[in-house]
Design an enzyme around this catalytic site. Structure first.
Site, PDB file in Angstrom:
ATOM      1  N   GLY A 190     -11.998 -22.329  -3.794  1.00  0.00           N
ATOM      2  CA  GLY A 190     -11.761 -20.702  -3.926  1.00  0.00           C
ATOM      3  C   GLY A 190     -12.246 -20.257  -5.548  1.00  0.00           C
ATOM      4  N   SER A 191     -11.601 -19.091  -5.916  1.00  0.00           N
ATOM      5  CA  SER A 191     -12.140 -18.385  -6.817  1.00  0.00           C
ATOM      6  C   SER A 191     -12.098 -19.151  -8.406  1.00  0.00           C
ATOM      7  CB  SER A 191     -11.034 -17.070  -7.029  1.00  0.00           C
ATOM      8  OG  SER A 191     -11.187 -16.612  -5.984  1.00  0.00           O
ATOM      9  N   VAL A 192     -11.002 -20.143  -8.238  1.00  0.00           N
ATOM     10  CA  VAL A 192     -11.186 -21.005  -9.475  1.00  0.00           C
ATOM     11  C   VAL A 192     -12.612 -21.611  -9.776  1.00  0.00           C
ATOM     12  CG1 VAL A 192     -10.767 -23.480  -8.652  1.00  0.00           C
ATOM     13  CG2 VAL A 192      -9.552 -22.697 -10.711  1.00  0.00           C
TER      14      VAL A 192
END
Lengths: 657, 223
Positions: free
Chosen positions: A365-367
């Site tokens: 995800g956004s990490v």
């Protein structure tokens, strides 16, 4: 020969008697071969028996002696010469018992030398029920037993063993074993040596085998890293303690050492009674090597506790967390929520023995947006304060990309794009970077490759090769979809940013101590220059905005990760999980992550946390970020980290809403 | 079957008859008597032999008185030599036996000492194991909890500036009772933690002031 003529006629009866007396007077052996003595006057004959007859007798005697001597000589040659090697080896087999000298298994310590795994001597209590019963019922010793039956006797043994060993011993099972008709049984495999000595002296029919047991004083602390070793007698391995899980298994050769061999004279039929001074060492045992981990056991305990608390609190399926040294990549803690107590094998289940932090990748995800941030800034395409137009929707190939929150066309700073985790903004930046450079940056960040950590079963994660990218792939990768990584790889990316652009593959073994005492530190793998030092600092400073607490729209995703006194740099992640039922991204199940640097202005640690499918639609900022905060807070106190020079400055995230 | 009984008779007789010569040889040690006897030894009867021997003895006796002194001197040195050798031999044998016995006894003592060492090593191992267990984070945490201690939250920091001015960073606050540990830690027993969790609110001001500061009044640490 003599008698038939002698006994021929009754008239000559007296004479044979005389003659017989005379012949009897001679030596018995001479009687058979001797010819009839010549007739001589009686008185003289007695003397001449000795004198005249001695010659043949001597001859015969000598001959016999010589024959005997030759016979003996031949036998001697046969035994001493021809059969010598065979007989000698046979004799050795009969009198010498080969024995194995066990090698001391190396200990495992944490980075400060606290012992995490070591061996203790124990005894296995054995019995031979069939022989015991036979001996007990032997009529010749019946009087000694005073009418006590074998059943009563075994009851006494079991009672006494239970009294000495305690409740860890199943008395009923011991009784069953003792009363069975087996030739050999184990009554207790983990008896204390002193207790075992007491029992074997009380009941000589109970045998005791020297064994050792692996002791893990810290219980479940780092159990998934260290693994488990126990007494093994499998074919192909030397009987002894061998690893079955984790590092114990992966480093078994080094830890186990090389057992030695010796021979000794033992009591006939009882190998355990060694005749003093008869031992001869053929090969000395080489003790195993001691392994020192980079793990800090106290920190590991705290991380495991906090992770388990958060997993329970958020209802997540599982969770993993890792703490890396910002400058060396050394693993200070590597935790999973599900763990076991290696001292108690009954706590082991299929789901808690693994080490998913290194073996199980997930879609981050956004990490993963840090890759885009690093690439865009390192290429000089943008600065943290550059303003990008972020529309409501973004068309990426055949897919429409949206942000987590609905907004009209905004003008956001690059800082704001990451602090607020805008998918659209990130994809726009990635487009500026281009697929080629983006793919290279992923590789430099170590995604899709094993880190090379010493733990078994490490996953490399997955990055689709560029030639297999579909139209939407390049829109998915920057926002952390369509690729996977382990929590260790995730932390590794932020370690590169923390270490001014040089990524050091994480290592969990600090040093190995050889049997001779030389300490061999783990060779530090070559670092990978990911971005320039200047870009790394820029990215790190920009990412501090993630914890910004401000009124909408200047609020960031993870104010709960903030730690008073320290500037935190990091990124949240909420990766949608694939729903197998529809083959699409689930809207209810997310992988929630946070990776952060403590502290941004003076990096010391990198912490990565991951929670698998916490309840509801909780995002990274609401679950993983507080966990990061707790770990970072404890780290700051534990290592007396100096506070940052001032608090994180306010940063403009949205230039024009 | 009957033969051996009869054999015994003549055999014993021959034995008695053959015995004398060795006796004569013993007594006839002096070399002077030997040349006399040897030539006639075989042909003479036993009785004659004994007579000869007696005569030889008789003739020797007066002769012996003369060289007796000299011989005594010679034999004295030989006797001492023989005695010395015998003493040496006997002493050697006794010493060897004694040493062998001692060596064996030492071997057993060594064995015993080794056993004791082993036992002590086992004991050391057990004690070390105990220390390691008591020293482990889970048991330390459990003990701390039993004493009513709670993990500290975010601390406030005092930073002394270059001008000597002290600034407080963060907000000092009392530590909160954490939720009970989730992971299965072997030494943790649930009853003490349960009672401790119940105690602090009631007794915070009275019985356990050092471990749990009163939650109602926040201590002005920053001042």
């Amino acid at each position: 020969m003599v008698r038939p003529p002698a006994g021929g006629g009754p008239a000559r009866r007296p004479s044979p008697q005389v003659r017989r007396t005379a012949s009897a007077g001679r030596a018995a052996p001479a009687r058979r071969p001797a010819p009839p003595p010549p007739p001589r006057p009686r008185p003289k004959r007695r003397w001449s028996v000795v004198g005249s007859n001695s010659k043949p007798r001597l001859m015969i005697g000598r001959l016999l002696m010589i024959i005997a001597l030759i016979g003996t000589g031949l036998k001697l040659i046969d035994i001493q010469g021809l059969q010598a090697p065979e007989l000698a080896s046979k004799a050795e087999q009969q009198s010498l018992t080969p024995m194995i000298i066990p090698a001391q298994r190396g200990i495992i310590t944490d980075r400060d030398g606290t012992e995490l795994a070591f061996n203790v001597d124990i005894r296995a209590l054995t019995a031979q029920p069939r022989t015991m019963r036979k001996n007990w019922n032997d009529p010749s010793v019946a009087a000694e037993h005073a009418g006590i039956t074998y059943a009563q006797h075994t009851q006494t043994i079991a009672d006494e063993m239970h009294r000495l060993i305690g409740n860890s011993l199943n008395e009923q099972q011991v009784l069953t074993e003792l009363r069975s008709n087996a030739s050999f049984v184990y009554l207790d495999r983990t008896a204390d040596p002193a207790v075992a000595a007491q029992i074997t002296s009380d009941f000589p029919e109970i045998g005791s085998e020297v064994r050792s047991e692996r002791e893990y004083p810290d219980g479940s602390v780092a159990a998934n890293v260290i693994g488990l070793a126990n007494w093994r007698t499998d074919p192909g391995v030397t009987p002894g303690v061998h690893g079955v899980l984790g590092l114990e298994s992966a480093m078994d050769k080094q830890l186990a050492g090389q057992p030695g061999r010796e021979v000794a004279n033992t009591e006939q039929g009882n190998d355990s009674v060694v005749i003093p001074n008869s031992q001869r060492v053929l090969q000395a045992a080489v003790p195993g090597e001691d392994v020192q981990l980079t793990i800090d056991s106290d920190l590991q305990y705290v991380v495991q506790q906090k992770l388990a608390q958060y997993v329970a609190k958020t209802g997540a399926k599982r969770g993993s967390a890792v703490v890396l040294d910002a400058h060396t990549g050394a693993v200070y803690a590597l935790a999973n929520d599900a763990t076991f107590n290696p001292n108690n094998t009954s706590t082991i289940t299929n789901t808690n023995v693994g080490d998913p932090a290194v073996t199980t990748p997930y879609e981050p995800g956004s990490v993963n947006k840090v890759v885009t941030a690093a690439a865009a800034i390192d290429e000089g395409l943008v600065t943290p304060t550059s303003v990008i137009n972020v529309p409501t929707v973004f068309q990426n190939g055949d897919k429409t990309v949206r942000d987590d929150w609905i907004h009209p066309d905004w003008k956001m700073t690059v800082t704001g794009i990451f602090a607020k985790s805008s998918n659209i903004g990130t994809d726009e930046l990635a487009k500026m970077v281009g697929p080629q450079r983006y793919d290279q940056m992923l590789a430099k960040m170590g995604i899709g490759q094993q880190t090379g950590i010493e733990l078994p079963g490490e996953s490399a994660g997955y990055v689709p090769p560029m030639n297999k990218w579909s139209g939407s792939t390049f829109g998915n990768l920057p926002i952390g979809q369509g690729l996977s990584m382990t929590v260790l790889q995730m932390a590794g990316m932020y370690q590169a940013i923390a270490n001014n652009g040089v990524r050091l593959p994480p290592r969990i073994i600090k040093a190995v101590t050889k049997p001779d005492g030389t300490v061999v530190p783990t060779k530090q793998p070559a670092g990978v220059r990911v971005v320039s030092a200047k870009s790394a600092v820029t990215v790190r400073m920009m990412m501090r905005a993630v914890t910004q607490k401000a009124p909408f729209p200047q609020d960031a995703t993870a104010p709960s990760a903030a730690l008073p006194g320290y500037q935190i740099s990091g990124k949240t992640g909420t990766g949608q999980q694939i729903d197998p039922s529809c083959g699409c991204y689930s809207h209810t199940k997310n992988t929630v992550t946070f990776a952060g640097i403590l502290s941004a202005d003076n990096p010391r640690f990198v912490v990565g946390v991951m929670l698998d499918a916490p309840n509801g639609d909780l995002e990274g900022g609401e679950t993983a970020a507080p966990l990061f905060h707790d770990i970072a807070s404890w780290l700051a106190q534990r290592y007396n980290l100096p506070v940052s020079n001032g608090s994180t400055p306010y940063m403009t995230l949205v230039a024009q809403a | 079957m009957t033969a051996p009984a009869r054999v015994a008779g003549p055999a014993s007789r021959t034995r008695t008859r053959t015995q004398p010569p060795p006796r004569e040889r013993d007594t006839g040690k002096p070399p002077a008597a030997q040349p006399d006897r040897i030539p006639g030894g075989r042909g003479r009867s036993a009785a004659a032999e004994r007579a000869y021997a007696r005569r030889a003895q008789r003739s020797q006796r007066p002769a012996e008185s003369g060289p007796q002194v000299e011989r005594k001197q010679g034999s004295a040195s030989r006797v001492t030599f023989v005695v010395a050798v015998m003493v040496l031999l006997v002493g050697g044998v006794v010493a060897t036996l004694w040493f062998a016995t001692q060596a064996t006894a030492d071997a057993y003592r060594l064995e015993q000492a080794k056993n004791t060492t082993n036992q002590l090593q086992v004991q050391v191992g057990q004690l070390q194991q105990e220390v390691a267990q008591q020293d482990s984070p889970p048991s330390l945490a459990a003990r701390a909890q039993q004493l009513g201690m709670v993990p500290a939250g975010d601390p406030a920091h005092l930073v002394v500036g270059t001008n000597g001015k002290v600034t407080v960073i963060g907000t000092p606050s009392a530590a909160q009772q954490p939720p009970p540990p989730v992971t299965s830690t072997p030494p943790t027993s649930t009853p003490p933690s349960g009672t401790n969790a119940a105690k602090p609110p009631a007794k915070s001001g009275t019985s356990t002031p050092p471990s749990t500061p009163p939650s109602t009044t926040t201590p002005p640490t920053g001042g």
